[in-house]
Design a protein around this motif. Structure first.
Motif, PDB file in Angstrom:
ATOM      1  N   ASP A 198     -23.948 105.765  33.489  1.00  0.00           N
ATOM      2  CA  ASP A 198     -23.175 104.709  33.749  1.00  0.00           C
ATOM      3  C   ASP A 198     -21.566 104.562  33.279  1.00  0.00           C
ATOM      4  N   ASN A 199     -21.573 105.715  32.978  1.00  0.00           N
ATOM      5  CA  ASN A 199     -19.922 105.621  32.506  1.00  0.00           C
ATOM      6  C   ASN A 199     -18.503 105.989  33.882  1.00  0.00           C
ATOM      7  N   GLU A 200     -17.685 105.881  33.595  1.00  0.00           N
ATOM      8  CA  GLU A 200     -16.583 106.096  34.582  1.00  0.00           C
ATOM      9  C   GLU A 200     -16.697 106.829  35.515  1.00  0.00           C
ATOM     10  N   THR A 201     -16.251 108.258  34.984  1.00  0.00           N
ATOM     11  CA  THR A 201     -16.441 109.406  35.607  1.00  0.00           C
ATOM     12  C   THR A 201     -17.298 109.272  36.513  1.00  0.00           C
ATOM     13  N   ILE A 202     -18.907 108.938  36.221  1.00  0.00           N
ATOM     14  CA  ILE A 202     -19.968 109.437  37.108  1.00  0.00           C
ATOM     15  C   ILE A 202     -19.544 108.045  38.453  1.00  0.00           C
ATOM     16  N   GLN A 203     -19.125 106.688  38.537  1.00  0.00           N
ATOM     17  CA  GLN A 203     -19.379 106.448  39.090  1.00  0.00           C
ATOM     18  C   GLN A 203     -18.065 106.504  40.336  1.00  0.00           C
ATOM     19  N   ARG A 204     -17.015 106.952  40.165  1.00  0.00           N
ATOM     20  CA  ARG A 204     -15.909 107.648  40.856  1.00  0.00           C
ATOM     21  C   ARG A 204     -16.362 108.296  41.230  1.00  0.00           C
ATOM     22  N   VAL A 205     -17.210 109.757  40.740  1.00  0.00           N
ATOM     23  CA  VAL A 205     -17.527 111.066  40.989  1.00  0.00           C
ATOM     24  C   VAL A 205     -19.322 109.855  42.973  1.00  0.00           C
ATOM     25  N   LEU A 206     -19.954 109.423  42.652  1.00  0.00           N
ATOM     26  CA  LEU A 206     -20.735 108.681  43.222  1.00  0.00           C
ATOM     27  C   LEU A 206     -20.242 107.970  44.393  1.00  0.00           C
ATOM     28  N   ALA A 207     -18.728 107.875  44.162  1.00  0.00           N
ATOM     29  CA  ALA A 207     -18.014 106.371  44.895  1.00  0.00           C
ATOM     30  C   ALA A 207     -17.392 107.516  46.866  1.00  0.00           C
ATOM     31  N   THR A 209     -19.216 109.792  48.219  1.00  0.00           N
ATOM     32  CA  THR A 209     -20.268 109.162  49.052  1.00  0.00           C
ATOM     33  C   THR A 209     -19.709 107.973  50.067  1.00  0.00           C
ATOM     34  N   GLN A 210     -18.792 107.280  50.105  1.00  0.00           N
ATOM     35  CA  GLN A 210     -19.093 106.237  49.795  1.00  0.00           C
ATOM     36  C   GLN A 210     -17.196 106.035  50.997  1.00  0.00           C
ATOM     37  N   ALA A 211     -17.211 105.623  51.763  1.00  0.00           N
ATOM     38  CA  ALA A 211     -16.083 106.049  52.754  1.00  0.00           C
ATOM     39  C   ALA A 211     -14.731 105.415  52.039  1.00  0.00           C
ATOM     40  N   ARG A 212     -14.683 104.053  51.619  1.00  0.00           N
ATOM     41  CA  ARG A 212     -13.918 103.794  50.677  1.00  0.00           C
ATOM     42  C   ARG A 212     -13.631 104.336  49.331  1.00  0.00           C
ATOM     43  N   GLY A 213     -14.743 105.712  48.456  1.00  0.00           N
ATOM     44  CA  GLY A 213     -14.753 105.999  47.824  1.00  0.00           C
ATOM     45  C   GLY A 213     -14.259 107.507  47.909  1.00  0.00           C
ATOM     46  N   LEU A 214     -14.069 108.190  49.429  1.00  0.00           N
ATOM     47  CA  LEU A 214     -13.839 109.006  49.611  1.00  0.00           C
ATOM     48  C   LEU A 214     -12.317 109.385  49.180  1.00  0.00           C
ATOM     49  N   PRO A 215     -11.163 109.738  48.406  1.00  0.00           N
ATOM     50  CA  PRO A 215      -9.796 109.533  48.934  1.00  0.00           C
ATOM     51  C   PRO A 215      -9.175 110.159  50.037  1.00  0.00           C
ATOM     52  N   ALA A 216      -8.548 109.762  50.691  1.00  0.00           N
ATOM     53  CA  ALA A 216      -7.799 111.210  52.249  1.00  0.00           C
ATOM     54  C   ALA A 216      -5.997 111.387  51.417  1.00  0.00           C
ATOM     55  N   PRO A 224      -7.603 103.366  59.591  1.00  0.00           N
ATOM     56  CA  PRO A 224      -8.037 102.220  59.570  1.00  0.00           C
ATOM     57  C   PRO A 224      -8.870 102.838  59.084  1.00  0.00           C
ATOM     58  N   LEU A 225      -9.636 101.884  57.960  1.00  0.00           N
ATOM     59  CA  LEU A 225     -11.177 102.494  57.030  1.00  0.00           C
ATOM     60  C   LEU A 225     -11.916 102.653  58.229  1.00  0.00           C
ATOM     61  N   PRO A 226     -12.520 101.857  58.985  1.00  0.00           N
ATOM     62  CA  PRO A 226     -13.709 101.932  60.465  1.00  0.00           C
ATOM     63  C   PRO A 226     -13.403 103.742  60.894  1.00  0.00           C
ATOM     64  N   LEU A 227     -12.188 103.897  61.424  1.00  0.00           N
ATOM     65  CA  LEU A 227     -12.025 105.040  61.975  1.00  0.00           C
ATOM     66  C   LEU A 227     -12.444 106.317  60.560  1.00  0.00           C
ATOM     67  N   TRP A 228     -12.021 106.191  59.552  1.00  0.00           N
ATOM     68  CA  TRP A 228     -11.908 107.207  58.198  1.00  0.00           C
ATOM     69  C   TRP A 228     -13.783 107.265  57.910  1.00  0.00           C
ATOM     70  N   ALA A 229     -14.251 105.958  57.953  1.00  0.00           N
ATOM     71  CA  ALA A 229     -15.086 106.110  58.002  1.00  0.00           C
ATOM     72  C   ALA A 229     -16.327 107.519  58.791  1.00  0.00           C
TER      73      ALA A 229
END
Length: 316
Positions: A198-207, A209-216, A224-229
């Protein structure tokens, strides 16, 4: 291989594997696993599992440019994953340069030290940390290949594992279990004893898989986030499949990765593509062609950032 002691929860046995270059000969099971394109394409577990170690998580978050550079985006993460896979595979597949790749693996990690995610002092170049991280990578590779390709025989599976032990031996790993059956007992015990999932590095990698967590990339950050998603749906789907196919159910539970109703059907489709649509001999040749092409025309990381000259300059 040397004989190891019975599995315990007190760490990997402090033994050195015998030198077995035959286990990485062209055409051998381990050579095929290391060259398999699916390992590279679905390589996220091989990057993620070591991050469960509290020392690896802290060192990666503090030192790795994909985490320290605020302008890092998905292509930087993709390049980082490619470099990781190429460094690992290069120890067995890089021909005359393989010894330098192994040297780079050792030298890169020797100066890394600090306090881990639990506040305990660590040095990366210690037997237990080094072996634990390699065991995590081996677990991901074997699970991915077995789960997607399927091992054609028990002998192939066992020799593939022993070849990965030989790969680790070349850059200083000690204490790997002497057989895959023993590894399947020892690894979960050591994983659960050490892991800080449950460390921060793991959480950033798991993120990722989410549109908000995948840096453009910078030029797409006004999208816009919906288009990026929508635009990144195939990428994020692939990342989810890599976690589903390359992690054991226990590891997915440790990381808080929850299956969606459609995930299992998608995983079956991915397996069919690899088992029927891309035969094993074809994918093996494709993997070898990629490594040969990178060696001839590309700039693999062991010739640039992790070359002997670059590593020496960093120490200077």
């Amino acid at each position: 291989m040397t004989t190891t002691s019975a599995p315990t929860t007190d760490g990997f046995p402090p033994v050195r594997a015998d030198e077995r270059p035959d286990l990485l000969a062209p055409g051998s099971p381990a050579h095929r696993v290391l060259a398999e394109p699916l390992i590279a394409l679905y390589g996220l577990p091989g990057f993620l599992l070591p991050l469960m170690h509290p020392a690896t998580a802290e060192a990666t978050l503090r030192r790795d440019p994909v985490f320290t550079n605020p302008d890092s985006h998905l292509m930087h993460f993709a390049a980082r994953l490619r470099d990781t896979i190429e460094m690992i595979a290069g120890v067995g597949l890089a021909g005359e340069e393989a010894d330098h790749v192994a040297f780079a693996m050792r030298e890169l990690h020797k100066p890394i030290k600090g306090r881990d995610t639990r506040g305990e002092p660590y040095h990366a170049w210690t037997r237990d940390i080094w072996t634990w991280n390699w065991a995590a990578i081996v677990a991901g590779f074997m699970s991915m290949y077995g789960g997607v390709r399927g091992f054609p025989s028990r002998e192939f599976r066992d020799d593939a594992y022993l070849g990965l032990v030989e790969t680790g031996r070349r850059f200083g790993v000690l204490g790997m279990p002497a057989s895959y059956d023993e590894f399947l007992v020892v690894w979960p015990l050591e994983r659960d004893r050490i892991a800080d999932p449950d460390n921060e590095t793991i959480q950033r990698v798991l993120a990722l898989t989410q549109a908000r967590g995948l840096p453009a990339p910078t030029w797409l950050r006004r999208l816009p986030l919906p288009l990026w998603a929508v635009a990144t749906l195939p990428i994020r789907h692939f990342l989810r499949m890599s976690l589903l196919l390359g992690l054991s159910p226990e590891e997915r539970a440790m990381l808080g990765f929850r299956e969606r109703p459609t995930d299992r059907a998608a995983a079956r489709l991915h397996r069919l593509v690899w088992r029927i649509g891309l035969p094993r001999p074809v994918s093996y040749r494709l993997g070898l062609a990629w490594m040969a092409g990178r060696s001839r025309w590309g700039q693999p990381v062991w010739r640039t950032r992790f070359s002997a000259a670059a590593l020496g300059a960093d120490r200077g």
